[in-house]
Design a protein around this motif. Structure first.
Motif, mmCIF file in Angstrom:
data_model
loop_
_atom_site.group_PDB
_atom_site.id
_atom_site.type_symbol
_atom_site.label_atom_id
_atom_site.label_comp_id
_atom_site.label_asym_id
_atom_site.label_seq_id
_atom_site.Cartn_x
_atom_site.Cartn_y
_atom_site.Cartn_z
ATOM 1 N N HIS A 1 2.745 5.157 -12.593
ATOM 2 C CA HIS A 1 2.835 4.461 -11.318
ATOM 3 C C HIS A 1 1.932 3.238 -11.358
ATOM 4 O O HIS A 1 1.159 3.047 -12.289
ATOM 5 C CB HIS A 1 2.474 5.379 -10.150
ATOM 6 C CG HIS A 1 1.018 5.731 -10.073
ATOM 7 N ND1 HIS A 1 0.457 6.740 -10.819
ATOM 8 C CD2 HIS A 1 0.006 5.206 -9.342
ATOM 9 C CE1 HIS A 1 -0.828 6.822 -10.537
ATOM 10 N NE2 HIS A 1 -1.142 5.896 -9.644
ATOM 11 N N TYR B 1 -2.098 1.431 -2.192
ATOM 12 C CA TYR B 1 -0.650 1.462 -2.311
ATOM 13 C C TYR B 1 -0.304 1.989 -3.692
ATOM 14 O O TYR B 1 -0.835 1.510 -4.690
ATOM 15 C CB TYR B 1 -0.067 0.069 -2.134
ATOM 16 C CG TYR B 1 -0.376 -0.546 -0.802
ATOM 17 C CD1 TYR B 1 0.461 -0.339 0.285
ATOM 18 C CD2 TYR B 1 -1.510 -1.323 -0.613
ATOM 19 C CE1 TYR B 1 0.179 -0.893 1.522
ATOM 20 C CE2 TYR B 1 -1.805 -1.885 0.616
ATOM 21 C CZ TYR B 1 -0.955 -1.668 1.683
ATOM 22 O OH TYR B 1 -1.252 -2.214 2.900
ATOM 23 N N LEU C 1 2.898 2.585 -6.166
ATOM 24 C CA LEU C 1 4.297 2.235 -6.391
ATOM 25 C C LEU C 1 4.818 3.064 -7.559
ATOM 26 O O LEU C 1 4.247 3.032 -8.648
ATOM 27 C CB LEU C 1 4.405 0.738 -6.699
ATOM 28 C CG LEU C 1 5.783 0.195 -7.010
ATOM 29 C CD1 LEU C 1 6.719 0.365 -5.810
ATOM 30 C CD2 LEU C 1 5.694 -1.270 -7.417
ATOM 31 N N LEU D 1 7.250 3.696 -2.432
ATOM 32 C CA LEU D 1 5.942 3.092 -2.239
ATOM 33 C C LEU D 1 5.172 3.997 -1.287
ATOM 34 O O LEU D 1 5.613 4.250 -0.162
ATOM 35 C CB LEU D 1 6.081 1.687 -1.647
ATOM 36 C CG LEU D 1 4.790 0.970 -1.285
ATOM 37 C CD1 LEU D 1 3.969 0.675 -2.536
ATOM 38 C CD2 LEU D 1 5.088 -0.315 -0.536
ATOM 39 N N VAL E 1 10.987 -3.599 -6.216
ATOM 40 C CA VAL E 1 9.990 -3.194 -7.217
ATOM 41 C C VAL E 1 9.651 -4.377 -8.109
ATOM 42 O O VAL E 1 8.476 -4.680 -8.353
ATOM 43 C CB VAL E 1 10.494 -2.001 -8.059
ATOM 44 C CG1 VAL E 1 9.594 -1.769 -9.270
ATOM 45 C CG2 VAL E 1 10.587 -0.741 -7.216
ATOM 46 N N LEU F 1 7.567 -6.934 -6.166
ATOM 47 C CA LEU F 1 6.194 -6.473 -5.964
ATOM 48 C C LEU F 1 5.373 -6.608 -7.245
ATOM 49 O O LEU F 1 4.241 -7.085 -7.226
ATOM 50 C CB LEU F 1 6.177 -5.019 -5.489
ATOM 51 C CG LEU F 1 6.617 -4.772 -4.055
ATOM 52 C CD1 LEU F 1 6.837 -3.277 -3.815
ATOM 53 C CD2 LEU F 1 5.600 -5.325 -3.077
ATOM 54 N N TRP G 1 -0.833 -5.501 -9.046
ATOM 55 C CA TRP G 1 -0.702 -4.088 -9.318
ATOM 56 C C TRP G 1 -1.309 -3.728 -10.666
ATOM 57 O O TRP G 1 -1.199 -4.456 -11.633
ATOM 58 C CB TRP G 1 0.776 -3.699 -9.311
ATOM 59 C CG TRP G 1 1.390 -3.933 -7.965
ATOM 60 C CD1 TRP G 1 1.927 -5.097 -7.503
ATOM 61 C CD2 TRP G 1 1.486 -3.009 -6.889
ATOM 62 N NE1 TRP G 1 2.356 -4.952 -6.216
ATOM 63 C CE2 TRP G 1 2.103 -3.669 -5.817
ATOM 64 C CE3 TRP G 1 1.117 -1.681 -6.735
ATOM 65 C CZ2 TRP G 1 2.355 -3.043 -4.603
ATOM 66 C CZ3 TRP G 1 1.379 -1.063 -5.527
ATOM 67 C CH2 TRP G 1 1.982 -1.731 -4.476
#
Length: 52
Positions: A2, A12, A14, A21, A40, A43, A49
């Protein structure tokens, strides 16, 4: 696998394989959102991320 990002006390998570999410505020799961494959990709393109 993830991806994770933090904004203050909100985390968060994902999960690209599940297309979800997860929103965690103050160590409590507060929301689970369904996302599309395009969302996805958008993001992850923000480079905010971290792969975990």
């Amino acid at each position: 696998m993830h991806y994770e990002r933090t904004d203050g006390s909100t985390r968060y998570l994902l999960f690209p394989d599940r297309l979800t999410l997860h929103v965690i505020e103050h160590n409590r799961l507060t929301d689970i959102q369904d996302v599309t494959e395009d969302e996805v990709i958008a993001l992850l393109d923000t480079n905010e991320w971290v792969k975990r």
